[in-house]
Design an enzyme around this catalytic site. Structure first.
Site, short mmCIF file in Angstrom:
data_model
loop_
_atom_site.label_atom_id
_atom_site.label_comp_id
_atom_site.label_asym_id
_atom_site.label_seq_id
_atom_site.Cartn_x
_atom_site.Cartn_y
_atom_site.Cartn_z
N CYS A 1 -5.32 2.43 -1.24
CA CYS A 1 -4.21 2.83 -2.11
C CYS A 1 -4.15 2.03 -3.40
CB CYS A 1 -2.89 2.66 -1.37
SG CYS A 1 -2.63 0.94 -0.92
N CYS B 1 -1.86 -0.43 5.76
CA CYS B 1 -0.97 -1.32 5.00
C CYS B 1 -0.82 -2.65 5.74
CB CYS B 1 0.40 -0.70 4.83
SG CYS B 1 0.31 1.01 4.27
#
Ligand code: FES
Length: 125
Positions: free
Chosen positions: A33, A102
């Site tokens: 990301c 994440c």
């Protein structure tokens, strides 16, 4: 979609900031990301006595880094190195599968900060 623990750490992140005279600093980027995470650690007698993080990341990245700072503080370097990406997610009572990457950011940044500390310490010997 998110557990209460994730929401709690996202809304009230612990240990946000930076340590000016840190013993080790680790910054990692997330290739998926493009988000960034930096973790600062203060080490005394092989124990992590202070830890802070800064992130340009999503809510899950904030929650996982907040969680990992709480898990790592007070631990020895060796113990902190054993905290895995999955441990953080488990401690948060799970993350949605699309958000698992994440949690890697937090675990990898902690490892990078410890590596930095070890490198600096070797240089001092
Ligand atoms: Fe980038 Fe979560 S989407 S760290």
């Amino acid at each position: 979609m998110y557990s209460e623990k994730v929401m709690d750490h996202f809304q009230k992140p612990r240990n946000v900031g930076e340590i000016e005279d840190a013993s080790g600093v680790g910054t990692v980027g997330n290739p998926t990301c493009g988000d960034l995470m930096t973790i600062y650690i203060k080490v005394e007698d092989d124990i992590i006595t202070d830890i802070k993080f800064k992130t340009f990341g999503c809510g899950a990245a904030i929650a996982t880094s907040s969680m990992i700072t709480e898990m790592a503080i007070g631990k020895t370097i060796e113990e902190a190195l054993k905290i895995t990406r999955n441990d953080v997610a488990d401690e948060l009572e799970g993350l949605p599968p699309v958000k698992m990457h994440c949690s890697n950011l937090a675990a990898d940044a902690l490892r990078a900060a410890i590596d930095d500390y070890k490198k600096k310490n070797q240089d001092n010997k």
